[in-house]
Scaffold this motif. Structure first.
Motif, PDB file in Angstrom:
ATOM      1  N   ARG A 192       0.819  -1.214   0.000  1.00  0.00           N
ATOM      2  CA  ARG A 192       0.000   0.000   0.000  1.00  0.00           C
ATOM      3  C   ARG A 192       0.854   1.266   0.000  1.00  0.00           C
ATOM      4  NH1 ARG A 192      -4.383  -1.218   4.618  1.00  0.00           N
ATOM      5  NH2 ARG A 192      -2.827  -2.694   5.341  1.00  0.00           N
ATOM      6  N   CYS A 193       1.922   1.245  -0.776  1.00  0.00           N
ATOM      7  CA  CYS A 193       2.787   2.418  -0.903  1.00  0.00           C
ATOM      8  C   CYS A 193       2.391   3.231  -2.136  1.00  0.00           C
ATOM      9  CB  CYS A 193       4.253   1.989  -1.019  1.00  0.00           C
ATOM     10  SG  CYS A 193       4.931   1.266   0.496  1.00  0.00           S
ATOM     11  N   HIS A 194       2.678   4.522  -2.093  1.00  0.00           N
ATOM     12  CA  HIS A 194       2.465   5.421  -3.234  1.00  0.00           C
ATOM     13  C   HIS A 194       3.839   5.704  -3.835  1.00  0.00           C
ATOM     14  CE1 HIS A 194       0.674   9.501  -4.801  1.00  0.00           C
ATOM     15  NE2 HIS A 194       1.245   8.791  -5.758  1.00  0.00           N
ATOM     16  N   PHE A 221       5.502  -5.227  -5.081  1.00  0.00           N
ATOM     17  CA  PHE A 221       4.643  -4.080  -4.801  1.00  0.00           C
ATOM     18  C   PHE A 221       3.209  -4.591  -4.747  1.00  0.00           C
ATOM     19  CE2 PHE A 221       8.495  -2.528  -6.675  1.00  0.00           C
ATOM     20  CZ  PHE A 221       8.769  -1.347  -5.993  1.00  0.00           C
ATOM     21  N   CYS A 224      -0.256  -1.189  -4.372  1.00  0.00           N
ATOM     22  CA  CYS A 224       0.383   0.131  -4.424  1.00  0.00           C
ATOM     23  C   CYS A 224      -0.279   1.039  -5.458  1.00  0.00           C
ATOM     24  CB  CYS A 224       1.872  -0.024  -4.732  1.00  0.00           C
ATOM     25  SG  CYS A 224       2.811  -0.818  -3.400  1.00  0.00           S
ATOM     26  N   SER A 249      -2.014  -3.493  -8.035  1.00  0.00           N
ATOM     27  CA  SER A 249      -1.561  -2.109  -7.942  1.00  0.00           C
ATOM     28  C   SER A 249      -2.188  -1.242  -9.034  1.00  0.00           C
ATOM     29  CB  SER A 249      -0.034  -2.037  -8.036  1.00  0.00           C
ATOM     30  OG  SER A 249       0.559  -2.627  -6.897  1.00  0.00           O
TER      31      SER A 249
END
Length: 338
Positions: A192-194, A221, A224, A249
């Motif tokens: 859940r990274c940007h 990822f 994301c 993602s």
């Protein structure tokens, strides 16, 4: 090739929720008491500088140490030495605890923040290298094993995050750069990274350095969000057996149709492992992807969709709920350095 994303948003959301729920249950539920050290530029803490707080931790430390950093802009070049494990450095909000430096050149010497120790946790911090375009300028180097970053902002231009060696977990982080800005040979899960690319053309987001099929390394990822200012590719191989997976993602139209680059070496096309799984958004359309990338099958995807890929069940720890004052040795250091 058929598109690698689902057209049904509700199915995607439900599936992603199930995987994240299963994954979160694997978090290590460590609630041990931690030694509390405070850093406050106003002088109301144990230290005014983050590095002084790290230096106060004894070598070969085996206690949990929680360094609480009060809001401020900390102009420091920080190193967590290899012999100082079990440290957490935490702000309350990433936007108000900013660790900043301006350096370039060698990827191991330019970082604003270097983690050489194992069992480190960074929480709610902004870590930035303000050098800008023109040279390698690392914001964060992670070379310790069993290391986590939660809710952090990691910012630079070229070579932002040196994800060097070890097993790493990044959750709800914002990572920004232009050229090879997530690179190294760690085994890492980005959940859940940007990821935001500043590329003005076809620069790569990742440059993973797996050099042998026997190495259990690579970047995944999961859930994301990929955005940017113009166009970029998902990755190029720093190592011949480079391994990168994007699953569930969102990819904006910043991602070029071909998706990946071979870095001018045709031989790497047969050895890299570049895969996508149920990604969505305009940049996830796989019809024009390079033929040497591919989609994961459901069976292949399983290992990449939980923390098992980094052994996270045994080492990802929750925030301590009980705290105690520093030992006499640390207190004496505080008196000398504050």
């Amino acid at each position: 090739m058929a598109p690698a994303y689902s057209s049904c948003g509700c199915i995607f959301v439900m599936t992603l929720f199930m995987f994240i729920l299963a994954s979160s249950r694997a978090d290590a539920a460590v609630t041990s008491t931690a030694v509390l050290i405070t850093v406050d530029q106003s002088g109301n803490g144990d230290y005014k500088k983050i590095q002084d707080a790290i230096d106060s931790v004894p070598s070969n430390n085996n206690e949990l140490v929680y360094i609480s950093v009060k809001p401020g802009v900390y102009e420091e070049k920080i190193v967590v030495p290899a012999d100082k494990s079990f440290i957490t450095i935490s702000g309350l909000k990433a936007n108000n605890v900013i660790i900043t430096w301006n350096d370039s050149g060698n990827i191991f010497e330019s970082p604003t923040f270097s983690v050489l120790a194992s069992d480190f946790v960074g929480r709610y911090l902004t870590i930035q290298n303000t050098f800008g375009p023109g040279a390698r300028a690392v914001a964060l180097r992670v070379s310790g094993d069993r290391t986590s970053f939660i809710g952090c902002r990691i910012l630079s231009y070229q070579d932002t995050l040196l994800d060097d060696t070890g097993r790493h977990y990044y959750k709800n982080c914002y990572i920004e750069g232009a050229v090879d800005f997530i690179f190294g040979n760690a085994a890492s899960l980005f959940e859940r990274c940007h990821v935001h690319t500043l590329s003005e053309g076809d620069a790569a987001i990742t440059a993973q350095r797996r050099e042998s099929p026997s190495e259990n390394t690579g970047f995944t990822f999961l859930g994301c969000k990929i955005t940017g200012v113009r166009t970029a590719v998902l990755g190029r191989p720093w190592g011949a057996y480079s391994r990168v997976i994007f699953a569930f993602s969102y990819m904006s139209n910043v991602i070029l149709p071909q998706g990946w680059d071979d870095w001018g070496d045709l031989s790497k096309q047969s050895t890299v492992f570049y895969r996508e799984y149920k990604c969505y958004g305009p940049g996830a359309n796989a019809r024009k992807r390079v033929e040497w990338s591919g989609k994961l099958t459901d069976n292949e995807a399983g290992i990449f969709l939980t923390k098992n890929m980094i052994g996270g069940r045994s080492w990802i720890r929750s925030t301590p709920t009980r705290f105690k004052k520093a030992s006499t040795a640390i207190s004496n250091n505080s008196t000398r350095h504050a």
